[in-house]
Write an enzyme that holds these catalytic residues in place. Structure first.
Site, PDB file in Angstrom:
ATOM      1  N   CYS A 210     -11.043   3.159   0.231  1.00 35.42           N
ATOM      2  CA  CYS A 210      -9.623   3.427   0.480  1.00 35.42           C
ATOM      3  C   CYS A 210      -9.264   2.579   1.696  1.00 35.42           C
ATOM      4  CB  CYS A 210      -9.407   4.913   0.774  1.00 35.42           C
ATOM      5  SG  CYS A 210      -7.771   5.293   1.423  1.00 35.42           S
TER       6      CYS A 210
ATOM      7  N   ASP B 111       0.868  -1.176   0.000  1.00 31.16           N
ATOM      8  CA  ASP B 111       0.000   0.000   0.000  1.00 31.16           C
ATOM      9  C   ASP B 111       0.906   1.227   0.000  1.00 31.16           C
ATOM     10  OD1 ASP B 111      -2.450   1.533   0.302  1.00 31.16           O
ATOM     11  OD2 ASP B 111      -1.896   1.853   2.393  1.00 31.16           O
ATOM     12  N   SER B 112       0.304   2.395  -0.221  1.00 31.79           N
ATOM     13  CA  SER B 112       1.080   3.631  -0.157  1.00 31.79           C
ATOM     14  C   SER B 112       1.570   3.908   1.270  1.00 31.79           C
ATOM     15  CB  SER B 112       0.205   4.800  -0.610  1.00 31.79           C
ATOM     16  OG  SER B 112      -0.866   4.965   0.301  1.00 31.79           O
TER      17      SER B 112
ATOM     18  N   CYS C 267      -4.517  -1.557  -1.854  1.00 34.40           N
ATOM     19  CA  CYS C 267      -4.659  -0.121  -2.091  1.00 34.40           C
ATOM     20  C   CYS C 267      -5.629   0.073  -3.253  1.00 34.40           C
ATOM     21  CB  CYS C 267      -3.299   0.473  -2.447  1.00 34.40           C
ATOM     22  SG  CYS C 267      -3.352   2.227  -2.855  1.00 34.40           S
TER      23      CYS C 267
ATOM     24  N   HIS D  32      -7.229   2.907   3.956  1.00 30.20           N
ATOM     25  CA  HIS D  32      -7.004   3.636   5.205  1.00 30.20           C
ATOM     26  C   HIS D  32      -8.327   3.837   5.990  1.00 30.20           C
ATOM     27  CE1 HIS D  32      -3.162   4.694   3.337  1.00 30.20           C
ATOM     28  NE2 HIS D  32      -2.778   5.275   4.459  1.00 30.20           N
TER      29      HIS D  32
ATOM     30  N   GLU E 105      -2.358   8.894   8.335  1.00 24.13           N
ATOM     31  CA  GLU E 105      -0.919   8.579   8.392  1.00 24.13           C
ATOM     32  C   GLU E 105      -0.246   9.307   9.560  1.00 24.13           C
ATOM     33  OE1 GLU E 105       1.271   6.615   6.516  1.00 24.13           O
ATOM     34  OE2 GLU E 105      -0.376   5.693   5.414  1.00 24.13           O
TER      35      GLU E 105
HETATM   36  N1  DGL Z   1      -4.802   3.111   0.979  1.00 26.80           N
HETATM   37  C1  DGL Z   1      -4.812   3.807  -0.302  1.00 26.80           C
HETATM   38  C2  DGL Z   1      -6.086   3.449  -1.065  1.00 26.80           C
HETATM   39  O1  DGL Z   1      -6.727   2.465  -0.754  1.00 26.80           O
HETATM   40  C3  DGL Z   1      -4.582   5.260  -0.017  1.00 26.80           C
HETATM   41  C4  DGL Z   1      -4.004   5.993  -1.121  1.00 26.80           C
HETATM   42  C5  DGL Z   1      -3.207   7.226  -0.834  1.00 26.80           C
HETATM   43  O2  DGL Z   1      -2.043   7.057  -0.512  1.00 26.80           O
HETATM   44  O3  DGL Z   1      -3.717   8.318  -1.048  1.00 26.80           O
HETATM   45  O4  DGL Z   1      -6.447   4.113  -2.013  1.00 26.80           O
END
Ligand code: DGL
Length: 272
Positions: free
Chosen positions: A187, A10-11, A73, A189, A154
């Site tokens: 998302c 993931d990011s 992600c 997150h 984050e």
């Molecule tokens: N967890 C990522 C998603 O599901 C977040 C993306 C981001 O870094 O903006 O899209």
């Protein structure tokens, strides 16, 4: 049977919400996780940048002999799932949007007003709408991007008025205008702020794709005879920037888990 690890990425720390679900369903599986915390968020970046970063991370996981790559992600899944699948023809690559879209098409009816919330890139791609409407064309789907939520998560700003105000900024009018009754956390997150959302909008049904992707992982591993057996819980978490918040969040997520997790190492192992 195959005891090699599954590679997740993931990011940042959002993909950890998929792992906490996986542990409940497939506790024998080993995991290598990569969070690109040095370059998060991805959700407002150009598709070419997201594809380049994702390819770098997927190569990193393949070098560590993973048996499957899970794109934990939505933003990456919406951008370059097909490219990554083509790049590693011998390794299954699972995206998060398709399994969620299949569940939505199965459980929702045309009487529901469904909301997809996600990053700018995910919402602009209309990946959810396309997949859901291919399966169930009459469903009413509305979508809105919420770009400040990932940076706040984050930073660990969660049980906090700033987070609640941000959520309300994006969703108050949107939910009442469209009479939303079903909200998709588009998302990875966002499951970390599910409690905030439930408190602000009681009565709305929430669909969590981080939970849905686990069904796909299980099916794919079963069909290919790749399920693990007798693993030693030897999980490894990598971050491109090993922030205190990343470690705290892992401890926080797995503190709620019934399963013992061994953190083998945290390495700074990619170019920023
Ligand atoms: N967890 C990522 C998603 O599901 C977040 C993306 C981001 O870094 O903006 O899209």
């Amino acid at each position: 049977m195959d005891n090699r690890p599954i590679g997740f990425f993931d990011s940042g720390l959002g993909g950890l919400t998929c792992i906490s679900q996986l542990m409940k369903t497939l506790p024998d599986e080993r995991i290598i996780y990569f969070g690109d915390t040095a370059r998060t968020p991805y959700g407002s970046k150009a598709p070419s940048t997201i594809t380049a970063f994702s390819t770098q991370i997927a190569d990193f996981l393949i070098q560590r002999d993973v048996k499957m790559i899970v794109i934990a992600c939505n933003t990456v899944s919406a951008t370059c799932l097909d490219e990554l699948s083509a790049r590693y023809p011998d390794t299954p690559v699972i995206g998060i949007i398709k399994p969620a879209a299949e569940t939505i098409a199965e459980i929702c009816t045309k009487d529901n007003q469904i909301a997809i919330i996600g990053t700018k890139v995910t919402i602009k791609s209309q990946a959810y709408e396309k997949l859901i409407h291919a399966l169930s064309p009459s469903l009413s789907i509305h979508s809105v991007s919420c770009p400040t939520l990932v940076p706040l998560i984050e930073e660990g700003i969660i049980e906090n008025q700033i987070m609640d105000l941000s959520i309300r900024h994006y969703l108050d009018q949107f939910i009442s205008y469209h009479n939303i009754d079903t909200l998709v956390l588009g998302c990875t997150h966002y499951p970390l702020i599910r409690t905030n959302i439930e408190k602000l909008y009681p009565g709305i049904s929430i669909i969590n794709p981080s939970k849905e992707i686990v069904k796909s992982i299980k099916k794919e591993l079963t069909d290919r005879n790749l399920l693990a057996c007798g693993s030693t819980f030897d999980n490894t978490f990598y971050a491109s920037d090993l922030s205190e918040n990343f470690i705290n969040m892992i401890n926080r997520i797995f503190a709620l888990s019934e399963f013992r997790i061994a953190f083998k190492s945290f390495d700074l192992d990619v170019q920023k």
